[in-house]
Design a protein around this motif. Structure first.
Motif, short mmCIF file in Angstrom:
data_model
loop_
_atom_site.label_atom_id
_atom_site.label_comp_id
_atom_site.label_asym_id
_atom_site.label_seq_id
_atom_site.Cartn_x
_atom_site.Cartn_y
_atom_site.Cartn_z
N PRO A 139 0.83 -1.21 0.00
CA PRO A 139 0.00 0.00 0.00
C PRO A 139 0.86 1.26 0.00
CG PRO A 139 -0.06 -1.08 2.14
CD PRO A 139 0.66 -2.00 1.21
N TRP A 140 0.35 2.30 -0.59
CA TRP A 140 0.99 3.61 -0.71
C TRP A 140 2.28 3.58 -1.52
CZ3 TRP A 140 -0.63 2.22 4.42
CH2 TRP A 140 -1.83 2.81 4.79
N SER A 141 2.46 2.55 -2.35
CA SER A 141 3.64 2.52 -3.23
C SER A 141 3.53 3.64 -4.25
CB SER A 141 3.72 1.18 -3.97
OG SER A 141 4.02 0.14 -3.07
N LYS A 142 4.62 4.33 -4.45
CA LYS A 142 4.65 5.43 -5.42
C LYS A 142 4.62 4.89 -6.84
CE LYS A 142 6.88 8.88 -2.57
NZ LYS A 142 8.05 9.74 -2.43
N PRO A 143 4.17 5.70 -7.80
CA PRO A 143 4.14 5.27 -9.20
C PRO A 143 5.51 4.83 -9.73
CG PRO A 143 2.86 7.27 -8.94
CD PRO A 143 3.56 7.03 -7.63
N ASN A 144 6.58 5.45 -9.24
CA ASN A 144 7.94 5.09 -9.67
C ASN A 144 8.60 4.11 -8.70
OD1 ASN A 144 8.14 7.01 -7.64
ND2 ASN A 144 9.94 8.01 -8.54
N PHE A 145 7.79 3.31 -8.04
CA PHE A 145 8.23 2.35 -7.03
C PHE A 145 9.43 1.52 -7.49
CE2 PHE A 145 8.01 -1.90 -5.17
CZ PHE A 145 8.02 -1.62 -3.83
N VAL A 146 9.35 0.95 -8.67
CA VAL A 146 10.41 0.06 -9.17
C VAL A 146 11.73 0.83 -9.35
CG1 VAL A 146 11.09 -1.43 -11.10
CG2 VAL A 146 8.77 -1.50 -10.24
N ASP A 147 11.64 2.10 -9.66
CA ASP A 147 12.85 2.90 -9.86
C ASP A 147 13.56 3.26 -8.55
OD1 ASP A 147 12.42 2.93 -12.62
OD2 ASP A 147 11.17 4.73 -12.49
N ILE A 148 12.79 3.39 -7.45
CA ILE A 148 13.42 3.85 -6.21
C ILE A 148 13.51 2.79 -5.11
CG2 ILE A 148 13.00 6.30 -6.58
CD1 ILE A 148 10.54 6.15 -4.88
N CYS A 149 12.80 1.68 -5.25
CA CYS A 149 12.88 0.60 -4.26
C CYS A 149 14.24 -0.09 -4.38
CB CYS A 149 11.76 -0.41 -4.49
SG CYS A 149 11.86 -1.85 -3.40
N THR A 150 14.91 -0.27 -3.26
CA THR A 150 16.23 -0.91 -3.26
C THR A 150 16.15 -2.41 -2.99
OG1 THR A 150 16.54 -0.47 -0.91
CG2 THR A 150 17.39 1.19 -2.49
N SER A 196 5.46 1.54 5.27
CA SER A 196 5.83 2.91 4.95
C SER A 196 6.82 3.47 5.97
CB SER A 196 4.58 3.79 4.91
OG SER A 196 4.90 5.14 4.77
N ARG A 197 6.59 3.14 7.22
CA ARG A 197 7.44 3.65 8.30
C ARG A 197 8.89 3.20 8.14
NH1 ARG A 197 9.62 1.98 12.62
NH2 ARG A 197 8.63 -0.05 12.68
N VAL A 198 9.11 1.96 7.68
CA VAL A 198 10.47 1.43 7.58
C VAL A 198 11.12 1.66 6.22
CG1 VAL A 198 10.05 -0.32 9.35
CG2 VAL A 198 9.76 -0.91 6.93
N CYS A 199 10.39 2.21 5.27
CA CYS A 199 10.92 2.40 3.92
C CYS A 199 11.81 3.65 3.87
CB CYS A 199 9.80 2.51 2.89
SG CYS A 199 10.41 2.65 1.20
N ASN A 200 13.13 3.43 3.86
CA ASN A 200 14.08 4.54 3.88
C ASN A 200 14.13 5.32 2.56
OD1 ASN A 200 14.94 4.12 6.54
ND2 ASN A 200 16.25 2.45 5.88
N GLU A 238 5.20 5.41 0.82
CA GLU A 238 5.07 6.58 1.69
C GLU A 238 3.60 6.81 2.00
OE1 GLU A 238 7.28 10.79 2.18
OE2 GLU A 238 6.64 10.29 0.15
N GLN A 239 3.25 6.54 3.26
CA GLN A 239 1.86 6.68 3.69
C GLN A 239 1.42 8.12 3.57
OE1 GLN A 239 1.10 5.10 7.57
NE2 GLN A 239 -1.10 5.24 7.35
N SER A 240 0.25 8.30 3.00
CA SER A 240 -0.29 9.64 2.82
C SER A 240 -1.78 9.62 3.13
CB SER A 240 -0.06 10.11 1.37
OG SER A 240 -0.81 9.30 0.49
N ALA A 241 -2.41 10.76 3.01
CA ALA A 241 -3.84 10.85 3.25
C ALA A 241 -4.63 10.22 2.10
CB ALA A 241 -4.25 12.31 3.42
#
Length: 160
Positions: free
Chosen positions: A24-35, A73-77, A82-85
């Motif tokens: 949940p709350w994965s950004k659209p560019n998730f694959v580009d920035i997830c390590t 979201s809390r542990v994703c450096n 990123e949890q949002s509204a």
């Protein structure tokens, strides 16, 4: 009618599969920035975040439901999650034709486990009640998936 699995084999095409959802709350560019560090996998209290293709985290509702606790979201450096509204995702429950109630066999398990009451049953005289999913009310948590005895519920991306 042409057998698509045979056609795929003959022409070297891979069969179409449904992509596993991201946390949940994965950004659209998730694959580009997830390590692919695995921190979200370890932090998930319901253990539905699993290591998927190429090491990226995916959600597997066969193991439980998302409580939307925000631990991933809390542990994703990298802030790939990123949890949002905003809504955590546009996933919703979808029923398939394997549903026992559609085969006139009494079953209401999905409705019993749906905390937000997005699955309601339509009564009919002399027939088994049929489930209806209110996609406006459904959060896509996946609570209905694992308990379903006929595996007739999927959580899919709903586009408007």
């Amino acid at each position: 009618m042409v057998d698509t699995s045979r056609r795929n084999l003959l022409f070297g095409r891979k069969p179409q599969t449904i992509a596993a959802p991201r946390p949940p709350w994965s950004k659209p560019n998730f694959v580009d920035i997830c390590t692919r560090c695995g921190d979200c996998v370890s932090a998930c209290p319901t253990q539905i975040i699993r290591v998927g293709d190429a090491g990226f985290p995916t959600v597997d509702f066969a193991h439980g439901e998302c409580s939307f606790c925000g631990e991933c979201s809390r542990v994703c450096n990298t802030k790939a999650i990123e949890q949002s509204a905003a809504e955590p995702w546009s996933l919703r429950a979808v029923r398939t034709d394997n549903c026992l109630a559609l085969k006139n066999i009494e079953c209401r398990i999905c409705g019993e486990v749906c905390d937000v009451r997005a699955i309601r049953f339509e009564l009919a005289i002399g027939k088994v009640a049929k489930p209806h999913i209110n996609t406006e009310q459904c959060t896509g948590c996946g609570a209905c998936v694992a308990p379903c005895p006929s595996q007739s519920l999927n959580i899919l991306e709903i586009t408007t």
